[in-house]
Design an enzyme around this catalytic site. Structure first.
Site, PDB file in Angstrom:
ATOM      1  N   LYS A  13      33.444  50.316  54.966  1.00 48.62           N
ATOM      2  CA  LYS A  13      33.794  49.129  55.750  1.00 48.62           C
ATOM      3  C   LYS A  13      35.163  48.889  55.665  1.00 48.62           C
ATOM      4  O   LYS A  13      35.671  48.432  56.810  1.00 48.62           O
ATOM      5  CB  LYS A  13      32.762  47.987  55.244  1.00 48.62           C
ATOM      6  CG  LYS A  13      31.203  48.118  55.235  1.00 48.62           C
ATOM      7  CD  LYS A  13      30.663  46.773  54.883  1.00 48.62           C
ATOM      8  CE  LYS A  13      30.942  46.643  53.291  1.00 48.62           C
ATOM      9  NZ  LYS A  13      30.403  47.579  52.275  1.00 48.62           N
ATOM     10  N   ARG A  88      26.215  38.891  52.292  1.00 51.61           N
ATOM     11  CA  ARG A  88      25.496  39.902  51.558  1.00 51.61           C
ATOM     12  C   ARG A  88      23.951  39.508  51.199  1.00 51.61           C
ATOM     13  O   ARG A  88      23.426  40.202  50.637  1.00 51.61           O
ATOM     14  CB  ARG A  88      26.177  39.948  50.162  1.00 51.61           C
ATOM     15  CG  ARG A  88      26.871  41.491  50.247  1.00 51.61           C
ATOM     16  CD  ARG A  88      27.547  41.353  48.886  1.00 51.61           C
ATOM     17  NE  ARG A  88      27.973  42.754  48.372  1.00 51.61           N
ATOM     18  CZ  ARG A  88      29.289  43.179  48.389  1.00 51.61           C
ATOM     19  NH1 ARG A  88      30.171  42.672  49.197  1.00 51.61           N
ATOM     20  NH2 ARG A  88      29.456  44.422  47.657  1.00 51.61           N
ATOM     21  N   ARG A 127      36.567  57.584  44.396  1.00 48.33           N
ATOM     22  CA  ARG A 127      37.536  56.755  45.171  1.00 48.33           C
ATOM     23  C   ARG A 127      38.604  56.432  44.089  1.00 48.33           C
ATOM     24  O   ARG A 127      38.388  55.883  42.888  1.00 48.33           O
ATOM     25  CB  ARG A 127      36.680  55.611  45.699  1.00 48.33           C
ATOM     26  CG  ARG A 127      37.548  54.631  46.390  1.00 48.33           C
ATOM     27  CD  ARG A 127      36.773  53.534  47.144  1.00 48.33           C
ATOM     28  NE  ARG A 127      36.165  52.451  46.308  1.00 48.33           N
ATOM     29  CZ  ARG A 127      35.048  51.603  47.087  1.00 48.33           C
ATOM     30  NH1 ARG A 127      35.083  51.694  48.138  1.00 48.33           N
ATOM     31  NH2 ARG A 127      34.568  50.651  46.119  1.00 48.33           N
ATOM     32  N   ARG A 155      38.624  51.854  40.449  1.00 43.15           N
ATOM     33  CA  ARG A 155      38.059  50.357  40.419  1.00 43.15           C
ATOM     34  C   ARG A 155      37.050  50.402  39.234  1.00 43.15           C
ATOM     35  O   ARG A 155      36.355  51.201  39.096  1.00 43.15           O
ATOM     36  CB  ARG A 155      37.026  49.979  41.729  1.00 43.15           C
ATOM     37  CG  ARG A 155      38.088  48.979  42.629  1.00 43.15           C
ATOM     38  CD  ARG A 155      37.103  48.796  44.044  1.00 43.15           C
ATOM     39  NE  ARG A 155      36.083  48.111  43.706  1.00 43.15           N
ATOM     40  CZ  ARG A 155      35.362  47.908  44.888  1.00 43.15           C
ATOM     41  NH1 ARG A 155      35.855  47.852  46.066  1.00 43.15           N
ATOM     42  NH2 ARG A 155      34.078  47.048  44.740  1.00 43.15           N
ATOM     43  N   ARG A 166      24.815  48.657  42.333  1.00 44.86           N
ATOM     44  CA  ARG A 166      25.205  47.835  43.427  1.00 44.86           C
ATOM     45  C   ARG A 166      24.349  48.413  44.637  1.00 44.86           C
ATOM     46  O   ARG A 166      24.101  47.617  45.743  1.00 44.86           O
ATOM     47  CB  ARG A 166      26.721  48.386  43.764  1.00 44.86           C
ATOM     48  CG  ARG A 166      27.552  47.492  42.753  1.00 44.86           C
ATOM     49  CD  ARG A 166      29.122  48.319  42.557  1.00 44.86           C
ATOM     50  NE  ARG A 166      29.901  48.334  43.748  1.00 44.86           N
ATOM     51  CZ  ARG A 166      30.822  49.161  43.964  1.00 44.86           C
ATOM     52  NH1 ARG A 166      31.158  50.086  42.877  1.00 44.86           N
ATOM     53  NH2 ARG A 166      31.706  48.964  44.911  1.00 44.86           N
TER      54      ARG A 166
END
Ligand code: AMP
Length: 209
Positions: A13, A88, A127, A155, A166
């Protein structure tokens, strides 16, 4: 053009949002980015959000809704906006519609970027984000950003246990929004497990239809 980006964490996204910003010159509003910025500044909002982010849980609806009501009342959103990571939950989606209705606006398109959960676990575990320019890359690049020389960081919530939580939170609380926007006839589903440029071609076509 008022755009909502749906899709699990790591679906791409943020990457597509950056391309949308360039194409449409409208602001990219990412609730996750807002919380991370608040946390790095040590504000009460950031410290409150951290409790949930570290566990891969959602920040309580009312906190997010108030934050976004305020953000969407700002002048720069008048020509349009790209929402990334909001709404969300069903409560957030309804609150968003109400806030927009009050200012004579609607969501024009909701894009659902779909990627298989196991592909996402691999993507997110590798990532990395540049601490200086914010560019998103992966572990293969090493420790230094090839564009600006900044430090590449992982992160805190990109570890396997938190990623899996998640994804399950996404499936339970956010995926139902696909039907919410389908019922309004503004949902476009896009296969996100393809090269960035191929996904982008579909994203652009969906926004121009
Ligand atoms: P993201 O960068 O979108 O993956 O968001 C990182 C974390 O911020 C999420 O795992 C949540 O803890 C929190 N967060 C971001 N957006 C929302 C939202 N709309 N509602 C609740 N929590 C959120």
């Amino acid at each position: 053009m008022n755009i909502v980006l749906l899709g699990a964490p790591g679906a791409g996204k943020g990457t597509q949002a950056k391309l949308l910003v360039e194409a449409y010159k409208i602001p990219h509003i990412s609730t996750g980015d807002i919380f991370r910025a608040a946390l790095s500044e040590g504000t009460p909002l950031g410290l409150e959000a951290k409790k949930y982010m570290d566990a891969g849980e959602l920040v309580p609806d009312q906190l997010v809704i108030d934050l976004m009501d305020e953000r969407l009342s700002q002048e720069d959103t008048a020509p349009g906006f790209i929402l990334d990571g909001f709404p969300r939950t069903a409560a957030q989606a309804v609150a968003l519609d109400e806030a927009l209705h009050a200012s004579g606006r609607v969501i024009d398109v909701a894009l659902s970027i779909d990627v298989d959960p196991e592909v996402i676990v691999k993507r997110l575990s590798s990532r990395r984000t540049c601490a200086d320019c914010g560019r998103i890359t992966n572990v293969d690049e090493g420790e230094v950003c090839v564009v600006c020389g900044g430090k590449l960081e992982q992160r805190a919530d990109d570890n396997e246990a938190t990623i899996r939580n998640r994804l399950s939170v996404y499936a339970q609380q956010t995926e139902p929004l696909i039907s919410y926007y389908q019922a309004k006839d503004i949902l476009v589903a896009i296969d996100g497990d393809r090269p960035v440029e191929t996904v982008w071609a579909d994203v652009k076509a969906a926004c121009e239809r």
